[in-house]
Design a protein around this motif. Structure first.
Motif, short mmCIF file in Angstrom:
data_model
loop_
_atom_site.label_atom_id
_atom_site.label_comp_id
_atom_site.label_asym_id
_atom_site.label_seq_id
_atom_site.Cartn_x
_atom_site.Cartn_y
_atom_site.Cartn_z
N VAL A 267 0.83 -1.20 0.00
CA VAL A 267 0.00 0.00 0.00
C VAL A 267 0.87 1.26 0.00
O VAL A 267 0.59 2.23 -0.70
CB VAL A 267 -0.95 0.00 1.22
N GLY B 158 -3.93 -1.45 -4.77
CA GLY B 158 -3.29 -2.38 -3.85
C GLY B 158 -4.07 -3.67 -3.69
O GLY B 158 -3.50 -4.76 -3.64
N THR C 236 -5.63 2.47 -2.75
CA THR C 236 -5.78 1.14 -2.15
C THR C 236 -6.52 0.17 -3.07
O THR C 236 -6.37 -1.04 -2.94
CB THR C 236 -6.51 1.24 -0.81
N TRP D 148 -7.39 -0.97 4.77
CA TRP D 148 -6.79 0.36 4.67
C TRP D 148 -7.68 1.27 3.82
O TRP D 148 -7.85 2.44 4.12
CB TRP D 148 -5.40 0.26 4.05
N GLY D 149 -8.26 0.71 2.74
CA GLY D 149 -9.15 1.50 1.90
C GLY D 149 -10.31 2.07 2.68
O GLY D 149 -10.69 3.24 2.50
N ASN E 27 -1.54 4.61 8.72
CA ASN E 27 -2.31 5.68 8.11
C ASN E 27 -2.00 7.03 8.74
O ASN E 27 -1.81 8.04 8.05
CB ASN E 27 -3.81 5.38 8.23
N ASP F 247 -8.93 4.76 5.08
CA ASP F 247 -8.57 5.95 4.31
C ASP F 247 -9.76 6.88 4.14
O ASP F 247 -9.65 8.10 4.29
CB ASP F 247 -8.07 5.54 2.91
N ARG G 165 -3.68 6.56 -0.19
CA ARG G 165 -3.11 5.77 -1.28
C ARG G 165 -4.19 5.24 -2.21
O ARG G 165 -5.37 5.24 -1.89
CB ARG G 165 -2.30 4.57 -0.75
N ALA H 169 -4.68 -4.30 2.60
CA ALA H 169 -5.04 -3.43 1.48
C ALA H 169 -6.52 -3.07 1.51
O ALA H 169 -6.90 -1.91 1.30
CB ALA H 169 -4.70 -4.11 0.15
#
Length: 312
Positions: A84, A257, A254, A278-279, A221, A282, A252, A275
């Motif tokens: 990521v 990713g 993601t 994290w999305g 993050n 985010d 990012r 991944a």
């Protein structure tokens, strides 16, 4: 519970295809919104772009590497964090910058440049930084990955839609302006649907392994946003520029990713989990931070590229 490094995690083929479509739409939207005057910012402030790229592909992954070592995370989680960290910024960073009353021209220029170079830099940076984490290196010995294959996948997901968007923006500027208003919210809506669908399909897995990946994701993050903020201040940008740099380095792509994780690391569940989750995180942190900034003072304008930039 199966060790996260041995967890095999795959999404239905339709969902994987949907994610690829979303990635392509995001990049197509970025290209549609990339104007000649935006790209002139690269010429007018090349040092800002250079610093941003170095921070994106060297500083941010380096911080991620240190975090994986400090937290002593599992190998697949480390791979996911570094994957990521080596992805370029996505269209979401442009939307959040606009919402935060930041320098949208700078954001779009950095996003366009980082995605253009990602075809080469993402695979190279990922291989380099993973090689410095013993746990990640040990797992990657059992995974057969050809750098050319990764580059071709990134080129297909980024290069083709980006080139098509630039072509449309150049030959049909009025159509591009109208289409861009639909593509951005449409892609974001599709991303939400895909993420919700994927989470629903693997809800039991997410619940079981949330404790394994939650702390690394939240910490990473926060550090990524911090690197972006510090980079903006180091470049002596005004408040709108600092906000743009914060989201460029902290948010990012993601979706890219997730595609790479599913395509090359589906047998290393931690990579996919990092991944995907994290999305989600985010979006949460990005909306909170952009809303907080929006309520404060700040100039709103796309304006002329570099207008919000101060420095030598």
């Amino acid at each position: 519970m199966v060790d996260v490094d041995q967890l095999s995690l795959e999404l239905p083929g339709a969902l994987q295809l949907a994610i690829k479509v979303v990635v392509a739409l995001f990049l197509f939207g970025i290209a549609l919104d990339t104007r000649v005057e935006d790209l002139r910012a690269v010429v007018r402030r090349p040092w800002v772009m250079a610093v941003g790229l170095v921070a994106q592909y060297a500083v941010a992954p380096g911080v991620a590497l240190l975090l994986t070592l400090v937290l002593d995370v599992r190998g697949s989680v480390a791979i996911g964090m570094l994957l990521v960290a080596c992805c370029p910024a996505g269209n979401l960073s442009n939307l959040l910058t606009h919402r935060a009353r930041g320098d949208v021209a700078l954001s779009i220029s950095l996003t366009a440049l980082s995605n253009l170079l990602a075809v080469l830099l993402t695979p190279l940076a990922f291989g380099f930084w993973c090689g410095l984490n013993p746990a990640a290196t040990e797992l990657l010995r059992d995974v057969s990955i050809e750098p050319a294959t990764v580059m071709s996948e990134v080129a297909l997901l980024i290069g083709v839609p980006f080139a098509l968007g630039v072509l449309v923006a150049w030959r049909r500027p009025r159509f591009a302006e109208s289409a861009q208003r639909v593509v951005e919210p449409g892609a974001l809506g599709l991303l939400v649907l895909v993420v919700v669908g994927g989470a629903a399909a693997q809800l039991d897995v997410l619940v079981d392994y949330l404790g394994v990946v939650a702390v690394p994701i939240v910490a990473h993050n926060a550090l990524a946003l911090g690197v972006g903020y510090a980079t903006g201040r180091a470049c002596r940008l005004g408040p709108p520029g600092v906000r743009a740099m914060t989201f460029e380095l902290g948010v990012r792509n993601t979706a890219l990713g997730v595609v790479l994780a599913l395509g090359f690391f589906s047998d290393l569940g931690g990579v996919v989990l990092v991944a995907a989750l994290w999305g989600l995180w985010d979006v949460v942190t990005g909306l909170v931070l952009s809303t907080w900034w929006r309520r404060g003072e700040g100039s709103v304008a796309r304006g002329a590229p570099g207008d919000a930039i101060v420095g030598p």
